[in-house]
Write an enzyme that holds these catalytic residues in place. Structure first.
Site, PDB file in Angstrom:
ATOM      1  N   TYR A 147       2.593   6.262  -6.033  1.00  0.00           N
ATOM      2  CA  TYR A 147       1.118   6.296  -6.036  1.00  0.00           C
ATOM      3  C   TYR A 147       0.533   7.639  -5.609  1.00  0.00           C
ATOM      4  CZ  TYR A 147       2.067   5.353  -1.068  1.00  0.00           C
ATOM      5  OH  TYR A 147       2.551   5.430   0.211  1.00  0.00           O
ATOM      6  N   HIS A 207       4.654   5.333   3.717  1.00  0.00           N
ATOM      7  CA  HIS A 207       3.920   4.418   4.604  1.00  0.00           C
ATOM      8  C   HIS A 207       4.871   3.854   5.667  1.00  0.00           C
ATOM      9  CE1 HIS A 207       1.285   1.197   5.930  1.00  0.00           C
ATOM     10  NE2 HIS A 207       2.236   0.323   5.631  1.00  0.00           N
ATOM     11  N   ARG A 241      -0.456  11.721   6.234  1.00  0.00           N
ATOM     12  CA  ARG A 241       0.962  11.469   6.554  1.00  0.00           C
ATOM     13  C   ARG A 241       1.779  12.141   5.467  1.00  0.00           C
ATOM     14  NH1 ARG A 241       2.254   7.411   2.860  1.00  0.00           N
ATOM     15  NH2 ARG A 241       0.739   5.718   2.715  1.00  0.00           N
TER      16      ARG A 241
HETATM   17  C1  LIG Z   1      -4.972  -8.144   8.167  1.00  0.00           C
HETATM   18  C2  LIG Z   1      -3.940  -7.414   7.389  1.00  0.00           C
HETATM   19  N1  LIG Z   1      -4.095  -7.255   6.061  1.00  0.00           N
HETATM   20  C3  LIG Z   1      -3.168  -6.571   5.343  1.00  0.00           C
HETATM   21  C4  LIG Z   1      -2.059  -6.047   5.955  1.00  0.00           C
HETATM   22  C5  LIG Z   1      -1.018  -5.280   5.153  1.00  0.00           C
HETATM   23  N2  LIG Z   1      -1.072  -3.858   5.506  1.00  0.00           N
HETATM   24  C6  LIG Z   1      -0.144  -3.310   6.317  1.00  0.00           C
HETATM   25  S1  LIG Z   1      -0.434  -1.671   6.585  1.00  0.00           S
HETATM   26  C7  LIG Z   1      -1.798  -1.690   5.595  1.00  0.00           C
HETATM   27  C8  LIG Z   1      -2.587  -0.425   5.370  1.00  0.00           C
HETATM   28  C9  LIG Z   1      -3.397   0.028   6.518  1.00  0.00           C
HETATM   29  O1  LIG Z   1      -3.906   1.298   6.261  1.00  0.00           O
HETATM   30  P1  LIG Z   1      -4.619   2.161   7.368  1.00  0.00           P
HETATM   31  O2  LIG Z   1      -5.501   1.314   8.194  1.00  0.00           O
HETATM   32  O3  LIG Z   1      -5.226   3.326   6.687  1.00  0.00           O
HETATM   33  O4  LIG Z   1      -3.409   2.637   8.323  1.00  0.00           O
HETATM   34  P2  LIG Z   1      -2.165   3.566   7.973  1.00  0.00           P
HETATM   35  O5  LIG Z   1      -1.054   2.663   7.550  1.00  0.00           O
HETATM   36  O6  LIG Z   1      -2.576   4.533   6.920  1.00  0.00           O
HETATM   37  O7  LIG Z   1      -1.815   4.252   9.259  1.00  0.00           O
HETATM   38  C10 LIG Z   1      -2.014  -2.964   5.070  1.00  0.00           C
HETATM   39  C11 LIG Z   1      -3.103  -3.304   4.154  1.00  0.00           C
HETATM   40  C12 LIG Z   1      -1.927  -6.238   7.339  1.00  0.00           C
HETATM   41  N3  LIG Z   1      -0.892  -5.739   8.022  1.00  0.00           N
HETATM   42  N4  LIG Z   1      -2.879  -6.909   8.030  1.00  0.00           N
END
Ligand SMILES: Cc1ncc(C[n+]2csc(CCOP(=O)(O)OP(=O)(O)O)c2C)c(N)n1
Ligand SMILES: [Mg+2]
Length: 354
Positions: free
Chosen positions: A264, A255, A251
């Site tokens: 970061y 975020h 990306r």
């Molecule tokens: C069960 C849960 N734990 C933590 C979060 C907080 N959280 C929101 S987005 C995220 C990162 C997810 O990363 P990824 O799966 O790589 O998807 P991306 O955002 O990079 O598309 C986290 C940890 C959440 N939404 N749900």
């Protein structure tokens, strides 16, 4: 492991064939539809960010850089298939045929934004990885009904650290379900880089534990995404079970609009590699090289896309105001008394302010 799962690529960073075995499958119509959809969702994404900055949209998850992964996979679906997105996959949803004003309504926190007419689209999963077992369940239902529909679960690299990822994969492989687990490995789970998330070199290799095929593709090469996802769907429709696809991408932005990635991530590195990684630029180079590029057509579709987005914004902004009672509905069949009290107090304060 990286040698066992080489990145599949058909068109390289310069827009040239790195493997021309697919040449026969490429038509002008297909190439134009790739470009149209990628331009459409990129324009949407940038507009949505600007609306958020103007206070006209809530917190928004950007996907710029991931357009090839989202368009290539969504274009290989059929109309009656099922899509299980995350909060970052509205580019895929729009390509699949979801309703644009509804996508905007979703980002304004409206429950109405979750239902798309004529398309089997689940509400975006914000709790990470919960959509994988859901997709497996829908695929199981389709298998039992004996139709040829498939399900696709979109998820990020971070989702592979969740139990739901493993449960969904296990269930789908045991029952040989028509589902594709489509991972967009963008290198980060918010601020956590992939090296700190897992001790395996690839995501594709996680397929071995579940006895299903796993492939790693260049997620910035729309040809690789489209062709390889289509193969996985064909296998699923033929009763050969699930596939794990790792689309390696990135990306370019934050975020979400609430995040500052410079805290970061080295912004210089993002800026200096962008020219090589941008999936839309790669397709443009390919189209120019292969004489598919038509400046007049690009101008025409740009105007058409902008008009469509502006109309969707008008529709979103003219949508009837939210009913504040919605805040308390849809969770409990019968509201527990503390919430009942809060609801009454809240409604009184709203009436006082009017
Ligand atoms: C069960 C849960 N734990 C933590 C979060 C907080 N959280 C929101 S987005 C995220 C990162 C997810 O990363 P990824 O799966 O790589 O998807 P991306 O955002 O990079 O598309 C986290 C940890 C959440 N939404 N749900
Ligand atoms: Mg990620």
């Amino acid at each position: 492991m990286e040698e066992l799962y080489p990145i599949i690529q058909y068109v390289n960073e310069e827009g040239e064939f790195s493997d021309d075995s697919i040449k026969e499958e490429i038509t002008a119509e297909l190439v134009h539809s790739f470009y149209y959809h990628m331009l459409r969702i990129r324009t949407f994404d940038r507009k949505a960010k600007s609306l958020q900055r103007q206070g006209r949209l809530g917190t928004y998850a950007l996907f710029e850089g991931q357009e090839a992964a989202q368009v290539g996979s969504a274009l290989s679906l059929k109309k009656d298939d099922w899509v299980f997105p995350t909060y970052r996959d509205h580019g895929a949803l729009l390509t699949f045929g979801a309703n644009m004003p509804k996508v905007l309504l979703y980002w304004n926190g409206r429950a109405e934004g979750n239902l798309h007419p004529d398309r089997n689209v689940f509400p975006p999963a914000v709790p990470i990885a919960t959509q994988l077992p859901h997709a497996a369940g829908a695929a199981w239902a389709d298998k039992r009904k004996g139709n040829k529909n498939v399900s696709i679960a979109y998820f990020g690299d971070g989702a592979t650290s969740e139990g739901d990822f493993h449960e969904g994969m296990n269930f789908a492989s045991v029952f040989k379900l028509p589902v594709v687990f489509f991972n967009q490995n963008n290198g980060y789970a918010i601020s956590v880089p992939i090296e700190k998330q897992m001790n395996s070199k690839t995501i594709a290799q996680k397929s071995v534990a579940y006895g299903m095929p796993g492939i790693r593709i260049d997620g910035n090469d729309i040809f690789a995404v489209y062709i390889e996802t289509k193969k996985a769907f064909d296998r699923a429709r033929n009763g050969d079970g699930p596939t794990l696809i790792e689309a390696v991408t990135q990306r370019f932005g934050a975020h979400t609009t609430a995040d500052d990635p410079t805290k970061y991530r080295d912004q210089h590195e993002v800026d200096s590699t962008r020219d090589q990684l941008d999936p839309l630029l790669r397709l443009e180079r390919f189209m120019k090289d292969q004489t598919y590029w038509d400046e007049k057509w690009v101008q025409e579709i740009s105007i058409q896309i902008n008009e469509e987005i502006e109309e969707a914004i008008v529709e979103m902004e003219n949508f009837p105001k939210a009913n504040v009672e919605d805040l308390f509905d849809h969770v409990f069949e019968e509201l527990p008394w503390p919430l009942q009290e809060q609801k009454e107090q809240y409604l009184q304060s709203v009436r006082r302010d009017q």
